[in-house]
Design an enzyme around this catalytic site. Sequence first.
Site, PDB file in Angstrom:
ATOM      1  N   PRO A   1       0.795  -1.232   0.000  1.00  0.00           N
ATOM      2  CA  PRO A   1       0.000   0.000   0.000  1.00  0.00           C
ATOM      3  C   PRO A   1       0.831   1.288   0.000  1.00  0.00           C
ATOM      4  CG  PRO A   1       0.041  -0.933   2.195  1.00  0.00           C
ATOM      5  CD  PRO A   1       0.778  -1.894   1.310  1.00  0.00           C
ATOM      6  N   CYS A   2       1.441   1.577  -1.128  1.00  0.00           N
ATOM      7  CA  CYS A   2       2.269   2.780  -1.253  1.00  0.00           C
ATOM      8  C   CYS A   2       1.444   4.050  -1.053  1.00  0.00           C
ATOM      9  CB  CYS A   2       2.992   2.791  -2.587  1.00  0.00           C
ATOM     10  SG  CYS A   2       1.947   2.488  -4.022  1.00  0.00           S
TER      11      CYS A   2
END
Length: 193
Positions: free
Chosen positions: A138-139
């Site tokens: 989850p950048c």
Amino acid sequence: MTTKGHALFQTAIGACGIAWDGDVIVGAQLPEASETAALARLARRLPDSVEAEPPPAIRHVVDRVVALISGERMMFGDVALAMDAVPDFNRKVYEVALAIPPGETLTYGEVAKRIGEPGAAQAVGQALGRNPFPIIVPCHRVLAANGRTGGFSAHGSVETKLKLLSIERARTSAEPTLFDGDAGFGFAARPQR
């Protein structure tokens, strides 16, 4: 039957993509301008992959991604990701990002400190910009200092990042709001640092 494949699947924000080799995820993708563009990008990134129906283990990951983008709290630290070709620095960054729960955020600088590289915030941002597994890694939960969004390389850029953070009810700042303490607004606690 081929073990390498890719597929698009519908989510609340549009058609996302996933690619696999056996039961290992080799790539993921956020929506593009069109489904045709999304499929073309997957084919370019993974030329030896064919469009196919995901096997059960990959289908399970797809179902979890759909649930996350629908507002459910999902983590993906248990998902098998093809990290063989990922540089060591990037792998460390992705491991930290994988541990950020939905609704919480870290800054690029905080990620740099957690991997033992204080002062490498810019390199953290570059590693996240090359993330081959967006959403799963989850950048979007990593922000610039002072609650600024920072960049986002997916189609739609920062708007997509903010949409994902909004779905997760994430705070993008440690500053108090009028709704702190009111669980009805989903912002009952300040972000954990």
